[in-house]
Design an enzyme around this catalytic site. Sequence first.
Site, PDB file in Angstrom:
ATOM      1  N   LYS A 106      41.456  40.416  50.823  1.00 41.87           N
ATOM      2  CA  LYS A 106      42.352  41.545  50.526  1.00 41.87           C
ATOM      3  C   LYS A 106      41.606  42.808  50.951  1.00 41.87           C
ATOM      4  O   LYS A 106      40.901  43.435  50.158  1.00 41.87           O
ATOM      5  CB  LYS A 106      42.678  41.541  49.022  1.00 41.87           C
ATOM      6  CG  LYS A 106      43.858  42.416  48.660  1.00 41.87           C
ATOM      7  CD  LYS A 106      44.350  42.085  47.261  1.00 41.87           C
ATOM      8  CE  LYS A 106      45.311  43.125  46.727  1.00 41.87           C
ATOM      9  NZ  LYS A 106      46.496  43.352  47.554  1.00 41.87           N
TER      10      LYS A 106
HETATM   11  N1  PMP Z   1      50.419  39.260  49.918  1.00 45.24           N
HETATM   12  C1  PMP Z   1      49.924  40.488  50.107  1.00 45.24           C
HETATM   13  C2  PMP Z   1      49.729  40.994  51.484  1.00 45.24           C
HETATM   14  C3  PMP Z   1      49.583  41.274  48.999  1.00 45.24           C
HETATM   15  O1  PMP Z   1      49.091  42.503  49.172  1.00 45.24           O
HETATM   16  C4  PMP Z   1      49.784  40.773  47.694  1.00 45.24           C
HETATM   17  C5  PMP Z   1      49.458  41.624  46.508  1.00 45.24           C
HETATM   18  N2  PMP Z   1      48.123  41.501  46.125  1.00 45.24           N
HETATM   19  C6  PMP Z   1      50.301  39.482  47.552  1.00 45.24           C
HETATM   20  C7  PMP Z   1      50.609  38.750  48.693  1.00 45.24           C
HETATM   21  C8  PMP Z   1      50.492  38.877  46.203  1.00 45.24           C
HETATM   22  O2  PMP Z   1      49.248  38.577  45.620  1.00 45.24           O
HETATM   23  P1  PMP Z   1      49.034  38.617  44.052  1.00 45.24           P
HETATM   24  O3  PMP Z   1      50.098  37.759  43.477  1.00 45.24           O
HETATM   25  O4  PMP Z   1      47.674  38.062  43.846  1.00 45.24           O
HETATM   26  O5  PMP Z   1      49.151  40.034  43.634  1.00 45.24           O
END
Ligand code: PMP
Length: 317
Positions: free
Chosen positions: A161
């Site tokens: 991320k």
């Molecule tokens: N994909 C992307 C590109 C994101 O930024 C996020 C948000 N963090 C998610 C999926 C969903 O991830 P999470 O459920 O861990 O927030």
Amino acid sequence: MAGGFEKTDWIWRDGEFLRWEDATIHVMSHVAHYGSSIFEGIRCYATPNGAAIFRLEDHMKRFLDSGKVYRMEIDYSVEELSLIVEETVRRNNLPEGYIRPLAMRGYGSPGLNPATSPLHLYVICWPWGAYLGDEGMQKGVDAGVSSWQRMEPNTFPALAKAGGNYLNAGLMRMEAVANGFAEAIALGPGGLVSEGSGQNVFLVRDGLLITPALDGTLLPGLTRDSIITLAKDIGIPVSEQPVPREMLYTCDEAFFTGTAAEVTPIRSVDRIPVGTGTVGPITRTLQSRFLGIARGQIPDSYGWCRVVRTGGAVPVG
Ligand code: PMP
């Protein structure tokens, strides 16, 4: 309000708490030029036992994983980082909201190699309601397939991320809004469905819950993981598989998952109604189980919710 959202008082940086206004960076910081940051997004919910942070340790594990991919040395354990997050929420008296741990390359090298740029760690939190709106949570949102696609595997690491990845996501989101959609759905380089700009995507077809497999084009969302777990536990079969674009048009139900978006139903894609254009029963069931656990209304048999202890401060640096 700061820039359209409500700020809090304190931001943790490199072992100390700063006033919100004092958490500034130099224009020559590496991150400002090259997007060299990694971060997390975590939610904290008001529960009958007080503020509870959802899947805190798992988020901090992903944070350290993102750092490892980008050769960032983060000298904190998952538990140390979790305690810092807890302390930041407590110190700001945040009953519920969003938490943003961030590691960024600072002021040092003007070139690409960040060897002489210090790494700075931050934890920020602020109140943040439904990302795609309360009405979107109830009635579903209109999504559009983006003309931008997600990155090819082995270009920008999708499992990390990282700040730079969100240039791609931002293009999608701006285009979606310009086209009158609430959110974008991106295809991967092979033309198969990947994810939203900041969410994972799920479909339901004939009782089967379907989501794109981790193919190097999408983030392994923790909400995605929570929904897969909840679905299996209530007997809904789940398939992580390649998803052709046209399945978005022929499925019975669809929804986004993400920390910010939680579980947001999708009622249309490219102006084609999903199913009957209303929120389907599997979406509604999973949404209410997910939010019920996060808000402490349904017992948390998974150990996902970490109640922020009140009283005594914990070491922060
Ligand atoms: N994909 C992307 C590109 C994101 O930024 C996020 C948000 N963090 C998610 C999926 C969903 O991830 P999470 O459920 O861990 O927030």
